[in-house]
Design an enzyme around this catalytic site. Structure first.
Site, PDB file in Angstrom:
ATOM      1  N   GLY A 271      -1.908  -3.244  12.588  1.00 23.56           N
ATOM      2  CA  GLY A 271      -2.418  -2.202  13.363  1.00 23.56           C
ATOM      3  C   GLY A 271      -3.081  -2.531  14.385  1.00 23.56           C
ATOM      4  CB  ALA A 272      -5.688  -2.339  16.235  1.00 18.77           C
ATOM      5  CG  MET A 273      -7.752  -8.505  14.437  1.00 17.35           C
ATOM      6  SD  MET A 273      -8.526  -8.491  13.074  1.00 17.35           S
ATOM      7  CE  MET A 273      -9.907  -9.381  13.130  1.00 17.35           C
ATOM      8  CD  GLU A 274     -12.248  -6.327  13.757  1.00 19.46           C
ATOM      9  OE1 GLU A 274     -11.254  -5.942  13.482  1.00 19.46           O
ATOM     10  OE2 GLU A 274     -12.867  -6.698  12.714  1.00 19.46           O
ATOM     11  CG  ASN A 275      -8.513 -11.061  17.569  1.00 21.33           C
ATOM     12  OD1 ASN A 275      -8.465 -11.226  16.284  1.00 21.33           O
ATOM     13  ND2 ASN A 275      -7.548 -10.330  17.944  1.00 21.33           N
ATOM     14  CG  HIS A 307     -11.773   1.165  14.186  1.00 20.80           C
ATOM     15  ND1 HIS A 307     -12.179   1.689  13.202  1.00 20.80           N
ATOM     16  CD2 HIS A 307     -11.333  -0.100  13.645  1.00 20.80           C
ATOM     17  CE1 HIS A 307     -12.316   0.825  11.934  1.00 20.80           C
ATOM     18  NE2 HIS A 307     -11.786  -0.317  12.616  1.00 20.80           N
ATOM     19  CD  GLU A 308      -9.266  -2.420  15.704  1.00 16.70           C
ATOM     20  OE1 GLU A 308      -9.824  -3.353  15.363  1.00 16.70           O
ATOM     21  OE2 GLU A 308      -8.653  -1.836  14.996  1.00 16.70           O
ATOM     22  CG  HIS A 311     -14.614  -3.596  14.398  1.00 13.78           C
ATOM     23  ND1 HIS A 311     -15.156  -3.511  13.143  1.00 13.78           N
ATOM     24  CD2 HIS A 311     -13.148  -3.272  13.802  1.00 13.78           C
ATOM     25  CE1 HIS A 311     -14.422  -3.219  12.124  1.00 13.78           C
ATOM     26  NE2 HIS A 311     -13.246  -2.902  12.531  1.00 13.78           N
ATOM     27  CD  GLU A 330     -12.511  -2.945   9.261  1.00 14.71           C
ATOM     28  OE1 GLU A 330     -12.375  -1.905   9.754  1.00 14.71           O
ATOM     29  OE2 GLU A 330     -12.227  -4.051   9.356  1.00 14.71           O
TER      30      GLU A 330
HETATM   31  N1  SER Z   1     -10.046  -5.369  11.266  1.00 18.97           N
HETATM   32  C1  SER Z   1      -9.023  -4.627  11.674  1.00 18.97           C
HETATM   33  C2  SER Z   1      -9.261  -3.218  11.646  1.00 18.97           C
HETATM   34  O1  SER Z   1     -10.274  -2.818  11.087  1.00 18.97           O
HETATM   35  C3  SER Z   1      -7.757  -4.718  10.523  1.00 18.97           C
HETATM   36  O2  SER Z   1      -7.621  -3.870   9.548  1.00 18.97           O
HETATM   37  O3  SER Z   1      -9.005  -2.715  12.558  1.00 18.97           O
HETATM   38 ZN    ZN Z   2     -11.535  -1.842  11.297  1.00 24.09          ZN
END
Ligand code: SER
Ligand code: ZN
Length: 626
Positions: A271-275, A307-308, A311, A330
């Site tokens: 979906g998406a990732m907060e690197n 959301h990302e 994080h 989360e």
């Molecule tokens: N850490 C990522 C997110 O919460 C993948 O689930 O968006």
């Molecule tokens: Zn997340």
């Protein structure tokens, strides 16, 4: 070889690592057949666990999966097979010093990686996904979130195929090389666990914007995507800027790098990732064109971008000690993005959407074979724990803490949490106890929410005493058994209650009163209530529970037209509509004429024409054949 038998990981077995990695310098040579990965790690013995005298140091055990190891050096010394051992999951190295530099060279084949974890190639571009345990598919490492390191990343590739080379942090150096190759060196000044590492290489276009932070720093914003999608980026960039401002205003959190990048990828599974500094999204979570996208998809993009971005503090700057603590980042971040969406759009509509998801999907999870606590105490495969319980119920627990503490104390608590634990890997317990420290609220019993699976049921009855002008609510709580068979203890449940007069106005001095449920059975008395009120229970869905109260049709119609709590107004309408529909179904089954009960029609009339009006009782039992 991967173990044939999956092993169970237990929270109670957590122990710090034997070694820390202070510095991680990675160098990638991206190729069509194979990719070379060099890792130079500055490693230090964990002196809290091990005494430095005696020179008898524990072996260094690094995670690594599907890697072709070419060489290992400690300092200048090349290691031979007598110095290390290797299996499909681990590299074990003999150690003779408390601090040393380990250099490994591995080859990987991203074009063959179909797990979409680690470094993989899709649609002609290289891309990573390292949460939760994907980094071990890139190089040998202590792939656990409590090992936080300063990273640099040099990427070398064919410039015509991969003109864009991205990683975390700030761009430090760029070189043009022989044979049409080029390289870019990225440095991230912030410590992070390996699951936040990212690399992207490809032929991508980008849109560029900028954001000035609250302290006046200019941050470059870039959104990368394929050329054909470049006209669909405006909404995501706008959402990003609003998220950055909101996090400054509501949580006092400023962004901390010179650049923030988002990459939209068609084949991205999370979906998406907060690197850190380089968020990677599935295209559907970023791209929208006003001609084709629905309002719903615009709001979804806004929420995911937020959301990302959020994080960056709740997850990256302060991260999780181990994967049992997943809800620490989360649950808190879902709560934060939900409040952001509420502020950007309609608060009531957002609450309704969140509760609908919780009731239909999370309650089902909590009632089925997958039921587990928000903070599980064991797992076999962490990737199965990215659940509605960890995310959505976890967010509800943070929301309840917000309700119990109040807005000001909650903000004091979050400020203290970010200050205390900045740059550290911590636990849900650290979060909860910081909230207590900032507010003097005792959350001892509240903590049970994190360890107990299942959806509590609250049963409420009422009585009115006209001679004493007093109104009583009798409340019981229970929780159905879950597959773990653990006994259910009473929870600390905030039950928000309003009492409405026959005119539809709130009778309680503060309109809504928070009742603290702590026992299996409790009664609450309200004095000076001059008429039998209609109770509005669990306002704003103040706790993730199933509520049972024997409302009459008339009371539901009344709440639907009059409640000052938007969520409960909607909920009353739902309950009444379902009742009416069920009766109609029964009528059809019994071969009777199909009628819509006037109580519902009239309630809608009241809602539309006189929102504060009182429902005249004359309509309450006057079905009309259709
Ligand atoms: N850490 C990522 C997110 O919460 C993948 O689930 O968006
Ligand atoms: Zn997340």
């Amino acid at each position: 070889m991967k173990d044939a038998q999956p092993t169970t990981v237990l929270l109670k077995d957590y122990r710090q690592p034997d070694y820390w990695i202070d510095q991680t310098d990675l160098s990638f040579e991206l190729g069509e057949e194979r990719t070379r990965v060099e890792a130079i790690l500055r490693i230090r013995l964990n002196k809290q666990l091990h005494k430095i005298d005696g020179g008898n140091y524990p072996a260094l055990i690094l995670n690594g999966t599907e890697l072709h190891l070419e060489s290992i050096h400690i300092g200048d010394l090349a290691l031979g097979t007598q110095d290390y051992s290797l299996d499909g999951e681990q590299l074990t190295i003999k150690v003779s010093d408390t601090e040393f530099e380990l250099r490994t060279v591995c080859f990987i084949e991203p074009q063959k990686n179909t797990s979409l974890e680690g470094l993989y190639k899709s649609n002609g571009m290289f891309c990573t996904q390292c949460e939760a345990e994907g980094f071990r598919k890139i190089t040998y490492y202590l792939d656990r979130p409590d090992v936080m390191s300063i990273f640099s990343c040099k990427i070398t590739a064919d410039k015509s195929l991969y003109p864009v080379l991205l990683s975390n942090g700030n761009e430090f150096e760029r070189e043009t090389l022989k044979n049409g190759f080029h390289s870019v060196l990225w440095r991230d000044p912030h410590k992070k666990p390996a699951y936040l590492f990212a690399l992207v290489a490809g032929d991508l276009e980008h849109v560029r914007d900028s954001f000035t932070t609250c302290s006046g720093r200019e941050v470059t914003l870039q959104l990368f995507t394929e050329q054909r999608n470049i006209h669909k980026c405006a909404h995501a960039i706008d959402s990003l800027k609003r998220s950055m401002r909101w996090d400054e205003e509501v949580y006092g959190r400023e962004y901390d790098l010179d650049i923030f990048m988002i990459v939209a990828v068609d084949h991205f599974n999370m979906g998406a990732m907060e690197n850190k500094g380089l968020n990677i999204f599935n295209s559907s979570c970023v791209l929208a064109s006003p001609e084709t996208a629905t309002d719903n998809s615009f709001q979804r993009i806004e929420a995911i971008v937020a959301h990302e971005y959020f994080h960056n503090w709740s997850g990256n700057r302060v991260t999780c000690r181990d994967w049992f603590q997943l809800s620490l980042k989360e649950g808190f971040t879902v709560f934060r993005d939900s409040e952001f969406s509420a502020d950007m759009n309609s608060r009531t509509v957002k609450r309704i959407e969140d509760v609908a998801l919780l009731r239909t999907a999370q309650f089902a999870e909590d009632a089925g074979p997958m039921a587990h606590p928000v903070l599980p105490d064991s797992y076999m495969e962490i990737s199965n724990f990215y659940t509605l319980t960890v995310y959505e119920k976890g967010a509800e627990l943070v929301r309840m803490i917000h309700k119990l503490l109040g807005k000001q104390n909650f903000r004091a608590g979050s400020d203290l949490y970010f200050e205390r634990y900045d740059g550290l890997a911590v636990t849900v317990e650290n979060f909860v106890s910081t909230m207590e420290d900032a507010s003097e609220m005792d959350l001892t019993q509240f903590r049970r929410w994190y360890h107990q699976a299942g959806t509590p049921v609250i049963k409420v009855t009422d009585e009115y005493d006209s001679s004493e002008q007093c109104y009583r609510l009798h409340v019981s709580q229970s929780c159905p058994a879950t597959p773990d068979k653990k006994p259910k203890q009473p929870l600390h449940i905030p039950l928000a209650v309003g009492l409405l007069s026959s005119e539809g106005s709130d009778l309680l001095p503060d309109k809504t009163q928070m009742l603290n449920l702590t026992d299996a059975n409790q009664s609450f008395t309200f004095e000076g209530i001059k008429e039998p009120p209609v109770p509005s229970l669990l306002r704003d869905f103040s706790a993730p529970v199933r509520l049972e109260f024997d409302y009459s049709d008339q009371q539901l119609a009344f709440l639907m037209a009059n409640d000052t709590d938007g969520f409960n107004r909607w909920d009353a309408a739902q309950q009444l509509s379902v009742r009416v529909l069920q009766r109609m179904v029964d009528a059809v089954v019994a071969g009777e004429p199909l009628v819509v009960d006037w109580v519902l029609i009239d309630a809608y009339e009241q809602l539309l024409t006189a929102p504060r009006g009182h429902i005249p009782p004359r309509y309450c039992q006057n079905p009309v054949a259709r």
